[in-house]
Each structure stands twice: as C-alpha cells, then as structure tokens.
Design a protein around this motif. Structure first.
Motif, PDB file in Angstrom:
ATOM      1  N   GLU A 121     -11.705 -27.247  36.267  1.00 24.91           N
ATOM      2  CA  GLU A 121     -11.796 -25.792  36.089  1.00 24.91           C
ATOM      3  C   GLU A 121     -13.127 -25.438  35.428  1.00 24.91           C
ATOM      4  OE1 GLU A 121      -9.574 -22.157  33.641  1.00 24.91           O
ATOM      5  OE2 GLU A 121      -8.586 -24.094  33.843  1.00 24.91           O
ATOM      6  N   PRO A 122     -13.871 -24.500  35.988  1.00 27.51           N
ATOM      7  CA  PRO A 122     -15.158 -24.117  35.384  1.00 27.51           C
ATOM      8  C   PRO A 122     -14.948 -23.308  34.110  1.00 27.51           C
ATOM      9  CG  PRO A 122     -14.644 -22.681  37.218  1.00 27.51           C
ATOM     10  CD  PRO A 122     -13.571 -23.735  37.211  1.00 27.51           C
ATOM     11  N   GLY A 123     -16.003 -23.215  33.331  1.00 21.84           N
ATOM     12  CA  GLY A 123     -15.957 -22.376  32.141  1.00 21.84           C
ATOM     13  C   GLY A 123     -15.969 -23.170  30.857  1.00 21.84           C
ATOM     14  N   GLN A 124     -16.195 -22.451  29.760  1.00 20.08           N
ATOM     15  CA  GLN A 124     -16.211 -23.035  28.433  1.00 20.08           C
ATOM     16  C   GLN A 124     -14.824 -22.912  27.806  1.00 20.08           C
ATOM     17  OE1 GLN A 124     -19.087 -24.490  27.339  1.00 20.08           O
ATOM     18  NE2 GLN A 124     -19.927 -23.925  29.347  1.00 20.08           N
ATOM     19  N   LYS A 125     -14.366 -23.960  27.178  1.00 23.50           N
ATOM     20  CA  LYS A 125     -13.035 -23.892  26.571  1.00 23.50           C
ATOM     21  C   LYS A 125     -13.113 -23.297  25.175  1.00 23.50           C
ATOM     22  CE  LYS A 125     -12.729 -28.539  24.542  1.00 23.50           C
ATOM     23  NZ  LYS A 125     -11.900 -29.762  24.500  1.00 23.50           N
ATOM     24  N   GLY A 126     -11.998 -22.728  24.735  1.00 22.21           N
ATOM     25  CA  GLY A 126     -11.940 -22.099  23.426  1.00 22.21           C
ATOM     26  C   GLY A 126     -11.589 -23.077  22.321  1.00 22.21           C
ATOM     27  N   SER A 127     -11.483 -22.561  21.121  1.00 23.71           N
ATOM     28  CA  SER A 127     -11.251 -23.380  19.929  1.00 23.71           C
ATOM     29  C   SER A 127      -9.786 -23.416  19.508  1.00 23.71           C
ATOM     30  CB  SER A 127     -12.090 -22.851  18.769  1.00 23.71           C
ATOM     31  OG  SER A 127     -11.723 -21.506  18.470  1.00 23.71           O
ATOM     32  N   GLY A 128      -8.922 -22.742  20.241  1.00 20.34           N
ATOM     33  CA  GLY A 128      -7.510 -22.710  19.857  1.00 20.34           C
ATOM     34  C   GLY A 128      -7.216 -21.742  18.737  1.00 20.34           C
ATOM     35  N   ASP A 129      -8.009 -20.677  18.651  1.00 15.44           N
ATOM     36  CA  ASP A 129      -7.832 -19.670  17.593  1.00 15.44           C
ATOM     37  C   ASP A 129      -6.680 -18.743  17.957  1.00 15.44           C
ATOM     38  OD1 ASP A 129      -8.154 -17.936  15.462  1.00 15.44           O
ATOM     39  OD2 ASP A 129      -9.737 -16.783  16.466  1.00 15.44           O
ATOM     40  N   LEU A 130      -5.475 -19.095  17.535  1.00 17.76           N
ATOM     41  CA  LEU A 130      -4.284 -18.313  17.863  1.00 17.76           C
ATOM     42  C   LEU A 130      -4.030 -17.251  16.801  1.00 17.76           C
ATOM     43  CD1 LEU A 130      -1.885 -21.189  18.987  1.00 17.76           C
ATOM     44  CD2 LEU A 130      -3.390 -19.799  20.409  1.00 17.76           C
ATOM     45  N   GLN A 131      -3.784 -16.039  17.251  1.00 18.79           N
ATOM     46  CA  GLN A 131      -3.508 -14.933  16.348  1.00 18.79           C
ATOM     47  C   GLN A 131      -2.255 -14.203  16.817  1.00 18.79           C
ATOM     48  OE1 GLN A 131      -5.332 -14.305  13.608  1.00 18.79           O
ATOM     49  NE2 GLN A 131      -6.819 -15.925  14.056  1.00 18.79           N
ATOM     50  N   THR A 132      -1.644 -13.443  15.929  1.00 20.80           N
ATOM     51  CA  THR A 132      -0.483 -12.636  16.295  1.00 20.80           C
ATOM     52  C   THR A 132      -0.737 -11.173  15.950  1.00 20.80           C
ATOM     53  OG1 THR A 132       0.588 -12.979  14.138  1.00 20.80           O
ATOM     54  CG2 THR A 132       1.127 -14.534  15.912  1.00 20.80           C
ATOM     55  N   ILE A 133       0.017 -10.316  16.633  1.00 19.60           N
ATOM     56  CA  ILE A 133       0.001  -8.890  16.313  1.00 19.60           C
ATOM     57  C   ILE A 133       1.435  -8.450  16.040  1.00 19.60           C
ATOM     58  CG2 ILE A 133      -2.052  -8.410  17.707  1.00 19.60           C
ATOM     59  CD1 ILE A 133      -0.121  -7.266  19.848  1.00 19.60           C
ATOM     60  N   GLU A 134       1.588  -7.319  15.398  1.00 22.39           N
ATOM     61  CA  GLU A 134       2.912  -6.762  15.127  1.00 22.39           C
ATOM     62  C   GLU A 134       3.117  -5.520  15.995  1.00 22.39           C
ATOM     63  OE1 GLU A 134       5.338  -7.947  13.003  1.00 22.39           O
ATOM     64  OE2 GLU A 134       4.048  -9.705  12.726  1.00 22.39           O
ATOM     65  N   VAL A 135       4.195  -5.521  16.765  1.00 17.71           N
ATOM     66  CA  VAL A 135       4.560  -4.380  17.596  1.00 17.71           C
ATOM     67  C   VAL A 135       5.989  -3.982  17.246  1.00 17.71           C
ATOM     68  CG1 VAL A 135       4.886  -3.517  19.938  1.00 17.71           C
ATOM     69  CG2 VAL A 135       3.044  -5.148  19.463  1.00 17.71           C
ATOM     70  N   ASP A 136       6.142  -2.880  16.580  1.00 15.87           N
ATOM     71  CA  ASP A 136       7.469  -2.400  16.158  1.00 15.87           C
ATOM     72  C   ASP A 136       8.242  -3.476  15.397  1.00 15.87           C
ATOM     73  OD1 ASP A 136       6.864  -0.039  17.393  1.00 15.87           O
ATOM     74  OD2 ASP A 136       8.005  -0.448  19.205  1.00 15.87           O
ATOM     75  N   GLY A 137       7.539  -4.166  14.509  1.00 16.85           N
ATOM     76  CA  GLY A 137       8.175  -5.185  13.686  1.00 16.85           C
ATOM     77  C   GLY A 137       8.384  -6.513  14.379  1.00 16.85           C
ATOM     78  N   VAL A 138       7.913  -6.658  15.611  1.00 13.55           N
ATOM     79  CA  VAL A 138       8.042  -7.899  16.373  1.00 13.55           C
ATOM     80  C   VAL A 138       6.695  -8.609  16.391  1.00 13.55           C
ATOM     81  CG1 VAL A 138       8.575  -8.904  18.625  1.00 13.55           C
ATOM     82  CG2 VAL A 138       9.894  -6.939  17.794  1.00 13.55           C
ATOM     83  N   THR A 139       6.718  -9.907  16.079  1.00 15.05           N
ATOM     84  CA  THR A 139       5.488 -10.696  16.042  1.00 15.05           C
ATOM     85  C   THR A 139       5.201 -11.262  17.428  1.00 15.05           C
ATOM     86  OG1 THR A 139       5.941 -11.308  13.747  1.00 15.05           O
ATOM     87  CG2 THR A 139       4.305 -12.616  14.933  1.00 15.05           C
ATOM     88  N   ILE A 140       4.009 -10.958  17.935  1.00 18.56           N
ATOM     89  CA  ILE A 140       3.643 -11.341  19.299  1.00 18.56           C
ATOM     90  C   ILE A 140       2.354 -12.152  19.287  1.00 18.56           C
ATOM     91  CG2 ILE A 140       2.943 -10.483  21.573  1.00 18.56           C
ATOM     92  CD1 ILE A 140       4.722  -8.105  21.150  1.00 18.56           C
ATOM     93  N   GLY A 141       2.355 -13.229  20.039  1.00 15.80           N
ATOM     94  CA  GLY A 141       1.157 -14.048  20.214  1.00 15.80           C
ATOM     95  C   GLY A 141       0.803 -14.129  21.684  1.00 15.80           C
ATOM     96  N   ALA A 142      -0.286 -14.835  22.000  1.00 16.99           N
ATOM     97  CA  ALA A 142      -0.692 -14.979  23.398  1.00 16.99           C
ATOM     98  C   ALA A 142      -1.546 -16.223  23.574  1.00 16.99           C
ATOM     99  CB  ALA A 142      -1.459 -13.741  23.873  1.00 16.99           C
ATOM    100  N   MET A 143      -1.405 -16.832  24.734  1.00 16.36           N
ATOM    101  CA  MET A 143      -2.272 -17.920  25.170  1.00 16.36           C
ATOM    102  C   MET A 143      -2.407 -17.815  26.684  1.00 16.36           C
ATOM    103  SD  MET A 143       0.351 -20.992  24.255  1.00 16.36           S
ATOM    104  CE  MET A 143       2.124 -20.751  24.477  1.00 16.36           C
ATOM    105  N   ILE A 144      -3.096 -18.746  27.315  1.00 16.01           N
ATOM    106  CA  ILE A 144      -3.429 -18.590  28.728  1.00 16.01           C
ATOM    107  C   ILE A 144      -2.988 -19.817  29.535  1.00 16.01           C
ATOM    108  CG2 ILE A 144      -5.291 -18.250  30.401  1.00 16.01           C
ATOM    109  CD1 ILE A 144      -6.895 -16.862  28.199  1.00 16.01           C
TER     110      ILE A 144
END
Length: 480
Positions: free
Chosen positions: A328-351
C-alpha cells in the motif's frame, strides 16, 4: 507403510479443507471441531511424529491454497503465508503425538494450548494481515458462543476447539481399538468432560452476553464503490459529493443520527484545495448539527487519514493510518489514537487494516471508548474475511464498531459482535446504514492485559501435558 502414509495424507487434506470452509462461509466454522479428529486418531494409533508432520504439511496446503486463490493476494504474500501456515500446522499435528496418548483430558487441553500459542505466533511474528490471519476468525459467525474471547482474545477459541477435538478423537479411538491397552477408558468419562467444558464456556458467554447496556447512540455510515471496476459516481464532483455524502448525511441527521462517517480513501484532497473542500464538509456539519468522521487521502503529504469534525464545522482531531497493507502506498502514522465525547459517549477512530492489530484495538479498550469508527476500503474478495475479523475486535474490547466502506461492506457492530446493520456496496451500490449502537462501560480482561494471561496458562498446560506424557505407567480411567 505406504497405506499408512496415504491415510495421513488424506486425513491432513480433509482437515485443511474442513478448517478452510469456515473462512469462506462463517457458519461452517463448526466443522473445525472435527477437522483435526482424523489426524488425532491416527496419532493415537501410530504415535509417529514424522507421519503427523506429513499430515500437517498436507493440511497446511489444503487450508491455505484455496484461500490464497480466492483472495487473490499478491504472489509474494501468497507464498509467505502458504509456507508460514503450513509450518504452523505441521507443528500442531506433531503435538498430537506428544500430548494426546496419555492423560486424555490434560493432553487435549495441552493440544488446545499449543494451538492458542501457534495462532498468537501466527499473527504476531508474521503480521501481514494481523489478527485477520487467525485460524479462529470465522467463529464470529456465532458471537454468543465466543463471548469469552473478551478474556482470552480470538485465539482462545482454539483452546476450546482443540480440547473438544482431542476428546472426540479419544472416544473414536477407544471405540475401534477395544483390544488395545486403552480398553480401560470409558466413553462416559469423555462425554462428561466434553459436557463440563461446554457448560463452562456457556456460563462465561452468558454472563458477558447479557450485560445491560448503559445507553445507546445512533450513528450512520455511508459507503460506495469507487475503483477500477465502478466509478460512475465521482465523489469529487459536485453532483457526486451531493449524492454520496451531503444528501445521505442530511437524511441520517433527520433520522436522529448524531455521528456520520464515510469510508477509507473516500476523498482525495491536496493542500491547495484544502480550505475549499473542508468548508464543504463544514457546511454539512453545521446545517445538520452533526459530527463527521471522514476518511480521505492527503495527496500533498502522501498519507491515508481521517478527521473528526464537530457540529460547529471545526476539525478537532486528525489521524493517519498506522498499519498499511502490503504494497500500500503512503506514509504510515504513529498510532496517535484520540477520543471525542458525543452526548456523553466516548468515540474513537482508526482506519481499515488498523483494526487487525490489538495494539491499537486494546488501546481504545483501555481508553474506555464506547464506540470506534473504522472507515474501510476492501477489495471484492477480502470484504467478507475482513468483516469476520472486525467482529472479534468488538467482543474482545467491549465497544461498538461502525465502518463506512468506500469499497466493501459498511456495517455497524454491537459490543457483543452482533451485526446491527450492513450493506455490501459491491452488490447493492451506494447507500447508508443507520444503527442504534448500545453502550457498555466495562473494560475487558483482554483490553487490560492482552494475551499474556492466557499465554501463561497455555504454557503451564503444555508443561504439565509434556510431564505426564513422559510417565510410563499404564493408562487407566482415572488418568483423565
């Protein structure tokens, strides 16, 4: 001699094909309980390590080649995985001779433990596809049956399957070898052991499955196919953007969705057009009071990314894909995982491929994420296997997973591994799924400690199995 070798060959081929069946069609995974029994039977009869290794070689070829052909992986990847999985299955079959003949229950547990460790080695030492390589992947077809993987990880299924297979092999062996030294083994003992094992697993599964959710959050995911096979609708053109993203987002918000996500590489954005393109998304977020999680490729920085956008139209976090697929082409990331709060629910994301690596999936479990969004792009032949694999991540870490697919299957998965909604875009074209995702708050054993506790217990079982197998006293019914 030749007849005996042929029996091992046929047993190995049959075992490999039975084991592969579930990887093609999930519900067929139950056949895996019986896949190893013929080789185990022969191992009990002959106790020939060399013959067992031959069966393992045939099993590896029969297991791997059909999958490699169907999945159409690159030649280099195909050869590596074929050799690697064949070696693992050879070691597994040799362990049948080492552990099964004496102390049937302990020996069967030891075989299951060997299987667990080999599977862990499988996706840890040669992590081409990470945990998607697991031999137990297809058991996600029966999520209730594998809730215990929130303690052991997906490989824990193999401890159970290996133990059941060993005990079944002993039942068959003793039925057809009544004149052997093993006549003192009553079938009732094995049936009782099998029943106790199944009951124990059932109780653990039920305790986890029937956890009451603390709430829910409605999330929508859009998907489409935009590749060499289908590109009639271009998401980069105004009409394509409206049809594939803007209109579905507005409709999802009207149906109560709080978050809207798209697939991996859904858009290609260069630095010179950044402000203009981001404003298009911001208008949608503000107009619909909607959180957006958008997968895109940053052309200027050569990175596969996603961004979180608030209902105010502000980007609050960006993430770059950490684990790239082979070639797969492209530069890989550093694994910097973060979360956000939506109506008191903790949400994260990855690819996409990130969800095959427990270093990331467990981290979100430890951050107490309630839902993880995973924009995805799968080619036609890999889409079902990837969906099988990601369901295990939800169970292991006790969070919901929602994935939009730029190519492949968009799906919403509960913390228990149940599919709440899905759409195969290769079959049905562009579309949106909306699901009420239940929220669980507890952190799993696997999130906290990973495979370490089960690896330790597996090692202990192997040592005990090896020790008692060296004892030369006759086998009796009390030697279970």
């Amino acid at each position: 001699m030749r007849q005996g070798l042929n029996q091992y060959r046929f047993a190995g081929i049959a075992g490999g094909l039975l084991w592969a069946a579930g990887q093609f069609w999930g519900p067929a995974c139950v056949l895996q309980v019986f896949a190893m029994v013929p080789v185990m039977f022969l191992a009990l009869r002959d106790r020939r390590v060399r013959f067992a290794a031959l069966a393992g070689m045939e099993m590896g070829v029969a297991y791997a080649i059909p999958q490699m052909i169907y999945l159409r992986m690159p030649v280099t990847v195909t050869v590596i995985l074929l050799v690697w999985m064949t070696v693992l299955l050879m070691v597994l079959c040799m362990s049948f001779v080492t552990f099964l003949p004496r102390r049937p229950l302990l020996g069967s547990l030891a075989v299951g433990a060997v299987w667990y460790i080999l599977d862990w080695i499988n996706f840890t030492v040669v992590p081409i596809w990470g945990t998607a390589q697991s031999f137990a992947r297809s058991w996600t077809a029966y999520p209730f049956a594998i809730q215990f993987i929130s303690i052991t990880g997906i490989s824990g299924v193999l401890i159970v399957v290996g133990t059941l297979s060993g005990l079944l092999a002993h039942i068959i062996f003793n039925k057809y070898h009544k004149n052997s030294a093993n006549i003192t083994f009553p079938a009732k003992r094995y049936i009782k052991a099998i029943s106790m094992l199944i009951l124990t697993v059932f109780c653990i599964d039920a305790a986890i499955w029937f956890q009451k959710p603390s709430g829910s959050l409605r999330i929508a995911a859009a998907g489409w196919v935009y590749d060499d096979t289908s590109s009639e609708i271009d998401p980069h053109k105004p009409e394509g953007f409206q049809q594939l993203f803007a209109v579905p987002a507005s409709e999802a918000a009207a149906q109560g969705a709080h978050v809207f996500t798209s697939g991996e590489l859904g858009f290609y954005i260069a630095r010179h057009e950044w402000d203009e393109r981001i404003e298009e998304f911001a208008e949608i977020a503000r107009a619909n009071n909607l959180w957006l999680v958008v997968g895109y490729f940053n052309i200027s920085d050569d990175e596969n990314r996603l961004f979180f956008m608030s209902p105010d139209g502000e980007i609050v976090h960006e993430y770059t894909k950490t684990y790239l697929t082979p070639f797969e082409p492209g530069q890989k990331g550093s694994g910097d995982l973060q979360t956000i709060e939506v109506d008191g629910v903790t949400i994260g994301a990855m690819i996409c491929q990130d969800d095959n690596f427990s270093k990331l999936t467990r981290h979100y479990g430890n951050l107490k994420a309630n839902i993880v969004l995973c924009p995805t792009a799968d080619w036609w032949t890999i889409k079902n296997a990837h969906l099988q694999a990601v369901r295990a991540r939800a169970i292991e870490c006790n969070y919901g997973i929602v994935r939009g697919a730029a190519c492949g299957i968009s799906a919403a998965i509960s913390p228990g591994g149940t599919i709440l909604a899905k759409q195969d875009h290769y079959r049905s074209g562009p579309g949106t799924i909306i699901a009420e995702v239940p929220i669980r708050k507890s952190k799993t054993v696997f999130s906290r400690f990973g495979s370490a506790p089960t690896l330790f217990i597996s090692g202990l079982l192997i040592v005990l199995g090896w020790y008692y197998n060296k004892q030369k006293r006759p086998i009796s019914a009390t030697s279970l």
